[in-house]
Design a protein around this motif. Structure first.
Motif, PDB file in Angstrom:
ATOM      1  N   VAL A 149      85.197  47.863  22.959  1.00 14.53           N
ATOM      2  CA  VAL A 149      84.785  46.493  23.308  1.00 14.53           C
ATOM      3  C   VAL A 149      83.731  46.015  22.307  1.00 14.53           C
ATOM      4  CG1 VAL A 149      83.568  45.107  25.033  1.00 14.53           C
ATOM      5  CG2 VAL A 149      85.318  46.759  25.744  1.00 14.53           C
ATOM      6  N   PRO A 150      83.914  44.842  21.695  1.00 15.97           N
ATOM      7  CA  PRO A 150      82.869  44.317  20.816  1.00 15.97           C
ATOM      8  C   PRO A 150      81.577  44.086  21.608  1.00 15.97           C
ATOM      9  CG  PRO A 150      84.938  43.155  20.462  1.00 15.97           C
ATOM     10  CD  PRO A 150      85.118  43.976  21.699  1.00 15.97           C
ATOM     11  N   MET A 151      80.475  44.634  21.102  1.00 15.20           N
ATOM     12  CA  MET A 151      79.199  44.546  21.804  1.00 15.20           C
ATOM     13  C   MET A 151      78.139  43.918  20.917  1.00 15.20           C
ATOM     14  SD  MET A 151      78.876  48.211  23.803  1.00 15.20           S
ATOM     15  CE  MET A 151      79.599  49.277  22.536  1.00 15.20           C
ATOM     16  N   ASP A 152      77.233  43.174  21.539  1.00 14.07           N
ATOM     17  CA  ASP A 152      76.079  42.674  20.806  1.00 14.07           C
ATOM     18  C   ASP A 152      75.081  43.809  20.605  1.00 14.07           C
ATOM     19  OD1 ASP A 152      74.532  42.949  23.171  1.00 14.07           O
ATOM     20  OD2 ASP A 152      74.913  40.873  23.756  1.00 14.07           O
ATOM     21  N   ALA A 153      74.020  43.549  19.871  1.00 16.79           N
ATOM     22  CA  ALA A 153      73.063  44.601  19.524  1.00 16.79           C
ATOM     23  C   ALA A 153      72.400  45.184  20.767  1.00 16.79           C
ATOM     24  CB  ALA A 153      72.007  44.046  18.567  1.00 16.79           C
ATOM     25  N   THR A 154      72.110  44.345  21.744  1.00 16.71           N
ATOM     26  CA  THR A 154      71.474  44.834  22.973  1.00 16.71           C
ATOM     27  C   THR A 154      72.393  45.789  23.706  1.00 16.71           C
ATOM     28  OG1 THR A 154      70.160  42.807  23.199  1.00 16.71           O
ATOM     29  CG2 THR A 154      70.482  44.136  25.182  1.00 16.71           C
ATOM     30  N   ALA A 155      73.659  45.407  23.832  1.00 18.38           N
ATOM     31  CA  ALA A 155      74.621  46.263  24.531  1.00 18.38           C
ATOM     32  C   ALA A 155      74.822  47.577  23.801  1.00 18.38           C
ATOM     33  CB  ALA A 155      75.950  45.535  24.703  1.00 18.38           C
ATOM     34  N   ARG A 156      74.938  47.533  22.485  1.00 14.16           N
ATOM     35  CA  ARG A 156      75.125  48.777  21.722  1.00 14.16           C
ATOM     36  C   ARG A 156      73.948  49.719  21.918  1.00 14.16           C
ATOM     37  NH1 ARG A 156      76.965  45.198  17.756  1.00 14.16           N
ATOM     38  NH2 ARG A 156      74.980  45.367  16.633  1.00 14.16           N
ATOM     39  N   ALA A 157      72.733  49.185  21.863  1.00 12.57           N
ATOM     40  CA  ALA A 157      71.552  50.025  22.031  1.00 12.57           C
ATOM     41  C   ALA A 157      71.494  50.599  23.445  1.00 12.57           C
ATOM     42  CB  ALA A 157      70.289  49.218  21.735  1.00 12.57           C
ATOM     43  N   TYR A 158      71.884  49.805  24.429  1.00  9.27           N
ATOM     44  CA  TYR A 158      71.846  50.287  25.809  1.00  9.27           C
ATOM     45  C   TYR A 158      72.899  51.363  26.042  1.00  9.27           C
ATOM     46  CZ  TYR A 158      72.120  50.369  30.861  1.00  9.27           C
ATOM     47  OH  TYR A 158      72.143  50.791  32.171  1.00  9.27           O
ATOM     48  N   GLN A 169      59.195  48.547  27.519  1.00 10.19           N
ATOM     49  CA  GLN A 169      58.894  49.384  28.681  1.00 10.19           C
ATOM     50  C   GLN A 169      59.803  50.614  28.782  1.00 10.19           C
ATOM     51  OE1 GLN A 169      58.689  46.966  32.300  1.00 10.19           O
ATOM     52  NE2 GLN A 169      58.150  45.188  31.044  1.00 10.19           N
ATOM     53  N   GLY A 170      60.744  50.743  27.903  1.00  9.53           N
ATOM     54  CA  GLY A 170      61.694  51.844  27.960  1.00  9.53           C
ATOM     55  C   GLY A 170      63.052  51.379  27.505  1.00  9.53           C
ATOM     56  N   ASP A 171      64.033  52.272  27.520  1.00 12.37           N
ATOM     57  CA  ASP A 171      65.346  51.996  26.940  1.00 12.37           C
ATOM     58  C   ASP A 171      66.378  51.500  27.942  1.00 12.37           C
ATOM     59  OD1 ASP A 171      64.475  52.812  24.420  1.00 12.37           O
ATOM     60  OD2 ASP A 171      65.010  54.912  24.819  1.00 12.37           O
ATOM     61  N   TYR A 172      65.995  51.400  29.219  1.00 14.65           N
ATOM     62  CA  TYR A 172      67.000  51.135  30.249  1.00 14.65           C
ATOM     63  C   TYR A 172      66.797  49.744  30.847  1.00 14.65           C
ATOM     64  CZ  TYR A 172      67.813  55.885  29.105  1.00 14.65           C
ATOM     65  OH  TYR A 172      68.084  57.007  28.377  1.00 14.65           O
ATOM     66  N   LEU A 173      67.617  49.376  31.793  1.00 11.64           N
ATOM     67  CA  LEU A 173      67.655  47.987  32.231  1.00 11.64           C
ATOM     68  C   LEU A 173      66.321  47.497  32.765  1.00 11.64           C
ATOM     69  CD1 LEU A 173      71.164  47.859  33.946  1.00 11.64           C
ATOM     70  CD2 LEU A 173      70.528  47.085  31.646  1.00 11.64           C
ATOM     71  N   TRP A 203      72.887  42.367  30.807  1.00  8.27           N
ATOM     72  CA  TRP A 203      72.110  43.383  30.086  1.00  8.27           C
ATOM     73  C   TRP A 203      71.076  42.733  29.167  1.00  8.27           C
ATOM     74  CZ3 TRP A 203      76.405  47.322  28.205  1.00  8.27           C
ATOM     75  CH2 TRP A 203      76.882  48.018  29.316  1.00  8.27           C
ATOM     76  N   ARG A 204      71.441  41.655  28.486  1.00  6.01           N
ATOM     77  CA  ARG A 204      70.474  40.973  27.606  1.00  6.01           C
ATOM     78  C   ARG A 204      69.290  40.452  28.421  1.00  6.01           C
ATOM     79  NH1 ARG A 204      75.184  38.879  25.245  1.00  6.01           N
ATOM     80  NH2 ARG A 204      74.935  36.892  26.359  1.00  6.01           N
ATOM     81  N   GLU A 205      69.589  39.859  29.555  1.00  5.61           N
ATOM     82  CA  GLU A 205      68.528  39.315  30.402  1.00  5.61           C
ATOM     83  C   GLU A 205      67.591  40.419  30.888  1.00  5.61           C
ATOM     84  OE1 GLU A 205      68.102  37.265  34.837  1.00  5.61           O
ATOM     85  OE2 GLU A 205      70.046  37.307  33.828  1.00  5.61           O
ATOM     86  N   LEU A 206      68.161  41.500  31.394  1.00 11.07           N
ATOM     87  CA  LEU A 206      67.342  42.569  31.968  1.00 11.07           C
ATOM     88  C   LEU A 206      66.580  43.330  30.892  1.00 11.07           C
ATOM     89  CD1 LEU A 206      69.825  43.923  34.672  1.00 11.07           C
ATOM     90  CD2 LEU A 206      67.999  42.211  34.933  1.00 11.07           C
ATOM     91  N   ARG A 207      67.240  43.618  29.779  1.00 11.90           N
ATOM     92  CA  ARG A 207      66.559  44.328  28.702  1.00 11.90           C
ATOM     93  C   ARG A 207      65.467  43.451  28.085  1.00 11.90           C
ATOM     94  NH1 ARG A 207      65.001  47.858  28.143  1.00 11.90           N
ATOM     95  NH2 ARG A 207      65.165  48.225  25.908  1.00 11.90           N
ATOM     96  N   GLY A 208      65.692  42.144  28.034  1.00  7.70           N
ATOM     97  CA  GLY A 208      64.659  41.248  27.522  1.00  7.70           C
ATOM     98  C   GLY A 208      63.415  41.265  28.394  1.00  7.70           C
ATOM     99  N   ALA A 209      63.619  41.274  29.705  1.00  6.09           N
ATOM    100  CA  ALA A 209      62.484  41.310  30.624  1.00  6.09           C
ATOM    101  C   ALA A 209      61.760  42.644  30.597  1.00  6.09           C
ATOM    102  CB  ALA A 209      62.964  41.008  32.044  1.00  6.09           C
ATOM    103  N   ALA A 210      62.458  43.707  30.185  1.00  6.17           N
ATOM    104  CA  ALA A 210      61.871  45.052  30.149  1.00  6.17           C
ATOM    105  C   ALA A 210      61.483  45.470  28.739  1.00  6.17           C
ATOM    106  CB  ALA A 210      62.853  46.067  30.734  1.00  6.17           C
TER     107      ALA A 210
END
Length: 216
Positions: A178-187, A151-155, A141-148
């Protein structure tokens, strides 16, 4: 001719959620048949719809499509005009890789943290194998959200098939605390903010059936 999507319980059926969410999000009209899992009704009726005896299954006229990802692919070609995948060739290839990884992988995560919309976080009980799956999901998710980014809120920016495939993981992460990082929580928040997802969750919360194996 009528289009029908046959699903299991909205509380439990992660595979059913995937194509249902995609179809509902994009406004594809369909009739819904819900067969409660692990019941005589399910075992009696599912074979009318699915050659594997499993859900989900899509019936579009005389055509039967009986796999979550295959249903999403069919919907993308039949109704979405390709909007289920990114328009760019390279990004589309990566999106298909992510969806396929979810489709065939993460067995420990799925087995130890079964989807349960009603579940509220309590003690952690998953092992190192499930944690490796959790870590891989969040890294992806971090990789995909970083590339996007931007561009929007999704992967891949806009909601698509890859997001539909990971939506049940969002339910698992919330339900098990599940403990989530900031990217995962936002997604996860973005997935839960979808009107179609809110509709599914509300229906799942209202169900009364219980499947013991999914109440871990």
């Amino acid at each position: 001719m009528a289009t029908t999507l046959v699903i299991g319980n909205k509380n439990y059926s992660s595979w059913s959620l995937r194509p249902w969410l995609l179809l509902r999000h994009f406004g594809v009209p369909f009739d819904e048949v819900r067969l409660p899992l692990d019941t005589p009704e399910f075992h009696e009726k599912v074979w009318q719809w699915s050659p594997t005896g499993r859900v989900p299954a899509l019936r579009d006229g005389e055509l039967a499509v009986w796999d979550s990802l295959a249903i999403c692919e069919y919907a993308n070609e039949r109704w979405l005009g390709g909007r289920g995948w990114p328009a760019d060739l390279a990004r589309r290839a990566v999106a298909r890789c992510a969806a396929a990884e979810m489709h065939s992988g993460f067995g420990a995560l799925r087995g130890q943290l079964p989807m349960n919309v009603r579940r509220v976080p309590r003690e952690r009980h998953w092992d190192a194998a499930a944690q490796r799956d959790i870590d891989r999901v969040q890294a992806l998710w971090r990789e995909l959200r970083g590339a996007a980014a931007g561009q929007g809120d999704y992967l891949f920016g806009d909601f698509g098939i890859a997001d539909a495939m990971f939506a049940p993981v969002c339910v698992r992460f919330r339900g098990y605390g599940v403990p989530m990082d900031a990217t995962a929580r936002a997604y996860v928040d973005a997935i839960y903010a979808l009107p179609a997802m809110r509709e599914w969750v509300a229906a799942g919360l209202a169900e009364t059936e219980r499947v013991g194996a999914d109440e871990a």
